[in-house]
Motif scaffolding. Structure first.
Motif, mmCIF file in Angstrom:
data_model
loop_
_atom_site.group_PDB
_atom_site.id
_atom_site.type_symbol
_atom_site.label_atom_id
_atom_site.label_comp_id
_atom_site.label_asym_id
_atom_site.label_seq_id
_atom_site.Cartn_x
_atom_site.Cartn_y
_atom_site.Cartn_z
ATOM 1 N N ALA A 47 0.825 -1.205 0.000
ATOM 2 C CA ALA A 47 0.000 0.000 0.000
ATOM 3 C C ALA A 47 0.861 1.258 0.000
ATOM 4 C CB ALA A 47 -0.925 -0.001 1.215
ATOM 5 N N LYS A 48 1.949 1.237 0.759
ATOM 6 C CA LYS A 48 2.848 2.391 0.794
ATOM 7 C C LYS A 48 3.535 2.581 -0.557
ATOM 8 C CE LYS A 48 6.660 4.309 3.423
ATOM 9 N NZ LYS A 48 7.635 4.082 4.486
ATOM 10 N N TRP A 49 3.880 1.477 -1.226
ATOM 11 C CA TRP A 49 4.538 1.551 -2.524
ATOM 12 C C TRP A 49 3.572 2.060 -3.601
ATOM 13 C CZ3 TRP A 49 4.253 -1.331 -7.213
ATOM 14 C CH2 TRP A 49 5.330 -1.136 -8.068
ATOM 15 N N LEU A 50 2.289 1.670 -3.519
ATOM 16 C CA LEU A 50 1.299 2.073 -4.518
ATOM 17 C C LEU A 50 0.761 3.484 -4.307
ATOM 18 C CD1 LEU A 50 -0.872 -1.142 -4.932
ATOM 19 C CD2 LEU A 50 0.654 -0.134 -6.614
ATOM 20 N N GLN A 51 0.856 3.999 -3.086
ATOM 21 C CA GLN A 51 0.294 5.311 -2.773
ATOM 22 C C GLN A 51 0.969 6.387 -3.623
ATOM 23 O OE1 GLN A 51 -2.306 5.880 -0.724
ATOM 24 N NE2 GLN A 51 -2.255 7.986 -1.375
ATOM 25 N N PRO A 52 0.194 7.138 -4.413
ATOM 26 C CA PRO A 52 0.806 8.170 -5.268
ATOM 27 C C PRO A 52 1.265 9.367 -4.439
ATOM 28 C CG PRO A 52 -1.573 8.207 -5.490
ATOM 29 C CD PRO A 52 -1.240 7.037 -4.612
ATOM 30 N N ALA A 53 2.270 10.067 -4.956
ATOM 31 C CA ALA A 53 2.780 11.262 -4.288
ATOM 32 C C ALA A 53 1.774 12.394 -4.462
ATOM 33 C CB ALA A 53 4.120 11.664 -4.891
ATOM 34 N N MET A 54 1.681 13.219 -3.461
ATOM 35 C CA MET A 54 0.789 14.361 -3.534
ATOM 36 C C MET A 54 1.327 15.349 -4.568
ATOM 37 S SD MET A 54 -1.594 13.645 -1.484
ATOM 38 C CE MET A 54 -2.477 15.156 -1.313
ATOM 39 N N VAL A 55 0.448 15.847 -5.409
ATOM 40 C CA VAL A 55 0.847 16.765 -6.464
ATOM 41 C C VAL A 55 0.809 18.174 -5.911
ATOM 42 C CG1 VAL A 55 0.292 17.615 -8.757
ATOM 43 C CG2 VAL A 55 -0.066 15.221 -8.200
ATOM 44 N N ALA A 56 1.870 18.918 -6.155
ATOM 45 C CA ALA A 56 1.945 20.305 -5.705
ATOM 46 C C ALA A 56 2.013 21.210 -6.920
ATOM 47 C CB ALA A 56 3.174 20.505 -4.831
ATOM 48 N N GLY A 57 1.706 22.439 -6.710
ATOM 49 C CA GLY A 57 1.836 23.404 -7.807
ATOM 50 C C GLY A 57 0.590 23.459 -8.656
ATOM 51 N N CYS A 58 0.748 23.253 -9.929
ATOM 52 C CA CYS A 58 -0.334 23.484 -10.881
ATOM 53 C C CYS A 58 -1.209 22.257 -11.121
ATOM 54 C CB CYS A 58 0.249 23.962 -12.191
ATOM 55 S SG CYS A 58 1.309 22.729 -12.942
ATOM 56 N N GLY A 59 -0.965 21.145 -10.480
ATOM 57 C CA GLY A 59 -1.796 19.969 -10.683
ATOM 58 C C GLY A 59 -1.099 18.855 -11.428
ATOM 59 N N GLY A 60 0.126 19.048 -11.774
ATOM 60 C CA GLY A 60 0.903 17.972 -12.383
ATOM 61 C C GLY A 60 0.829 17.924 -13.887
ATOM 62 N N SER A 61 1.657 17.104 -14.439
ATOM 63 C CA SER A 61 1.788 16.813 -15.867
ATOM 64 C C SER A 61 2.093 18.036 -16.718
ATOM 65 C CB SER A 61 0.555 16.105 -16.416
ATOM 66 O OG SER A 61 -0.514 17.011 -16.586
ATOM 67 N N CYS A 62 2.680 19.068 -16.120
ATOM 68 C CA CYS A 62 3.066 20.228 -16.908
ATOM 69 C C CYS A 62 4.571 20.420 -16.903
ATOM 70 C CB CYS A 62 2.385 21.484 -16.400
ATOM 71 S SG CYS A 62 2.947 21.966 -14.768
#
Length: 83
Positions: A47-62
């Motif tokens: 579960a710890k390995w699968l948990q995604p990192a919290m996205v900071a800033g503009c929402g990611g993928s930019c």
């Protein structure tokens, strides 16, 4: 037979990376739900390995960083003056 397993692993990993890059919000929710399901079953490490990192800033993928650390700036290149 071993070659097939290696190629299948590479194709699966590539598909996962593309899924995370193309659909960041969907990937976040999928991995979050998978982590919650593993946590309910008592699989804490998975579960710890699968948990995604919290996205900071503009929402990611930019292209912006999810961490707050400032990026290293390269020193400015100066021209050589000949005398």
């Amino acid at each position: 037979m071993v070659e097939v397993l290696i190629i299948a692993a590479l194709v699966s990993w590539s598909a996962l990376v593309v899924f995370k890059k193309v659909f960041p919000k969907t990937a976040y929710s999928v991995f979050s739900r998978a982590a919650q399901g593993c946590e309910k079953r008592g699989w804490q490490r998975l579960a710890k390995w699968l948990q995604p990192a919290m996205v900071a800033g503009c929402g990611g993928s930019c292209g912006c960083s999810a961490t707050d650390t400032p990026a290293k700036k390269n020193p400015e290149v100066q021209s050589v003056k000949w005398r």
